[in-house]
Write an enzyme that holds these catalytic residues in place. Structure first.
Site, short mmCIF file in Angstrom:
data_model
loop_
_atom_site.label_atom_id
_atom_site.label_comp_id
_atom_site.label_asym_id
_atom_site.label_seq_id
_atom_site.Cartn_x
_atom_site.Cartn_y
_atom_site.Cartn_z
NE ARG A 95 47.70 -51.17 -25.56
CZ ARG A 95 47.48 -50.91 -24.05
NH1 ARG A 95 46.37 -50.45 -24.20
NH2 ARG A 95 47.97 -51.58 -23.20
CE1 TYR A 110 38.81 -49.13 -26.21
CE2 TYR A 110 40.69 -49.16 -28.06
CZ TYR A 110 40.21 -49.52 -26.67
OH TYR A 110 41.05 -50.00 -25.71
CG HIS A 141 41.44 -49.08 -21.44
ND1 HIS A 141 42.79 -48.66 -21.24
CD2 HIS A 141 41.40 -49.40 -22.76
CE1 HIS A 141 43.19 -48.80 -22.27
NE2 HIS A 141 42.54 -49.10 -23.25
CG HIS A 173 43.73 -53.87 -23.20
ND1 HIS A 173 44.19 -53.90 -24.45
CD2 HIS A 173 43.15 -52.63 -23.17
CE1 HIS A 173 44.06 -52.75 -24.97
NE2 HIS A 173 43.62 -51.86 -24.30
CE1 TYR A 198 43.71 -50.92 -29.66
CE2 TYR A 198 42.63 -52.53 -28.01
CZ TYR A 198 43.26 -51.33 -28.18
OH TYR A 198 43.24 -50.24 -27.22
#
Lengths: 348, 348
Positions: A228, A173, A233, A231, A207
């Protein structure tokens, strides 16, 4: 140096506490924590004390383990910052986040299920017009997302605010990059008159959650992986509707069945499509064009179904009442939350 | 930026975790935490998960409460430092510290009981000769402590190291003063051939535990006072004997029956005496003189009874076995600590 405060009135008038032992300490701590007049706080502290003490009794927790646990907690606090919340991460990997979300945001079967918020949502995402490019990563595989928000009876919901965030193509991120200036791979959109919203992002990648802190070390000790599945969010807010925090996961990801934070629901696993000339043409006929997208790029299509606050609240209360009955707890609901049937102040 | 670690072998080969709900998440989290091969860790994580999840289910923990709790924990970590451990303090005010000490250091009836360590023990106390002055606070009321260490069969124990610490007359430990240079109101002594040790300190005063952090705010919300009754801390170490962490409390202190950290045992409450000419004379006859003390000053007299490691271990194991039986838990003891009778690796 702190001043020495006087004890609050009445706080030394409870039954004397001398000679507390393994067997009698719990009711004494519960009693001393029952003086606030706040029934909900009394209930929370009572259950917390009971579970914490039972944990120590059942494990015969050693002094060394106790100290290691307290040092672990200090470490979690000290690595936390404005852009990193190690305790959310801890809650995530212990399954608590998913559980709390499930309790608070029960979903009728015809609605979109929730997923974990995770520690990377920020409050500085830019509000962008529909169709905007929200990723500035040249390495990412371009993905157009074309979505719609509807109510449980299928009506489009205009004017909903949608917060969207994903990693860059390296699996980080924006806030994980040192020297981050402006937000990237995140935006806020508003659904249009047809309940639609769309944006240009990148195909998400799997990630690892931050593994350089105490939580990462815990997972290592547990021989768990810290990955994870890929995806994106989504968080939805609209007056009168229950906030929906969810994510969409890519089918075929190696971690889709072993998410380190337990966020995946089968109903949230999707297949990406590819943009075709035919699809672009058919959209154009409906008056919808997408600037800057090309044939062959990834296409995410999805409807999201929001539930009214009223329906959510009714379902949450129903679930709470049933659970209390099954567990045989002597409580009643106040504002939907359990409080003791009788508390210490009733006995005074 | 952290590197992306590969998942450990086997860590994605467990049963798929999709669609975790309020009802099925706990066994799934317990299972994924059972892969380490460390049975004790498996047991600790299993009990932790079970209690944590039950707490959320029983309280229907709201998202706001969950977030407030996680922020509280970050706050506890961030106010902690080399000389302040807010999580020890939290453990103290929740009664956990006293409980863990009671589990780990069970005391046969003829021995000295334990009390809480508290957050103010340091590792830089000076080793002083017996009879030394360990308080440099001119405002304190001088107190001579004359003590003896014996075994449970009454034999004097020479060569035991005794760590002693107390506050100054303002109710603050040295580490609570900004710009602390050298340790004060703390020392380490060694018991002499007769098991005796003595030091010159000050009459202890009641004081509030640090109340300017998250734990202080919690006590305020709970309308609990944050005071501890006047006491002196003692920690005993001698090869072959169980470490004894204890404290002596002054009878008549207003907080002796409502200690904020639940540390007081009736057997640890003492009356101070006054030094008399007769007592000094009788000590002199035994060959014991006390430099710098005056008639009329406070006198603390006390014997401490240490228990052998062997006896403590046997008692700890006996208590653990009985507790497991009463609780009906399917565990066995390894090195005195419960582990699962069967764990996941047995099933592979």
């Amino acid at each position: 140096m702190p001043e020495h405060p006087p004890p609050p009135p009445g706080s030394i008038n409870h039954p004397p506490m001398l000679d507390l032992t393994i067997d009698n300490i719990t009711p004494n701590v519960e009693r001393i924590n029952s003086q606030s007049g706040d029934r909900r706080l009394t209930y929370l502290m009572s259950r917390l004390t009971s579970h914490l003490h039972d944990f120590a009794r059942e494990t015969r927790l050693s002094s060394e383990e106790w100290m290691a646990a307290l040092d672990f907690l200090v470490g979690c606090g000290q690595i936390s910052s404005d852009v990193r919340h190690e305790f959310i991460l801890l809650s995530d990997v212990l399954g608590l986040s998913l559980l709390v979300d499930s309790i608070n945001h029960p979903k009728p079967s015809r609605s979109t299920e929730g997923s974990v918020l995770g520690p990377f949502h920020t409050h500085d995402a830019p509000v962008l017009p529909n169709g905007s490019l929200m990723s500035h990563d040249p390495e990412g595989e371009p993905m157009l997302a074309v979505c719609r928000i509807v109510s449980t009876d299928g009506k489009p919901l205009p004017g909903a605010m949608v917060d969207i965030w994903e990693t860059d193509s390296s699996g980080h991120y924006d806030v994980q990059h040192a020297g981050r200036q402006d937000p990237s791979e995140r935006c806020i959109l508003e659904s249009d008159a047809d309940g639609r919203f769309c944006f240009r992002g990148i195909k998400p990648v799997s990630y690892p959650i931050p593994n350089d802190g105490p939580v990462g070390k815990l997972l290592e000790k547990l021989k768990r992986h810290c990955w994870r599945p890929a995806h994106v969010h989504f968080m939805f807010q609209k007056d009168g509707y229950d906030n929906l925090i969810t994510a969409l996961y890519l089918r075929g990801d190696p971690f889709v069945e072993s998410d380190a934070v337990f966020g995946v629901k089968a109903s949230l696993v999707i297949d990406l499509e590819k943009i075709t000339a035919e699809w672009l043409e058919s959209e154009k006929k409906e008056g919808r064009t997408y600037e800057g997208v090309k044939e062959g790029e990834w296409l995410l299509k999805r409807d999201f179904v929001l539930v009214t606050e009223e329906e959510t609240k009714a379902l949450r209360n129903k679930n709470a009442k049933e659970a209390m009955e099954v567990m045989g707890l002597k409580v009643r609901l106040e504002d939907g939350l359990p409080v003791p049937e009788i508390d210490a102040s009733d006995l005074d």
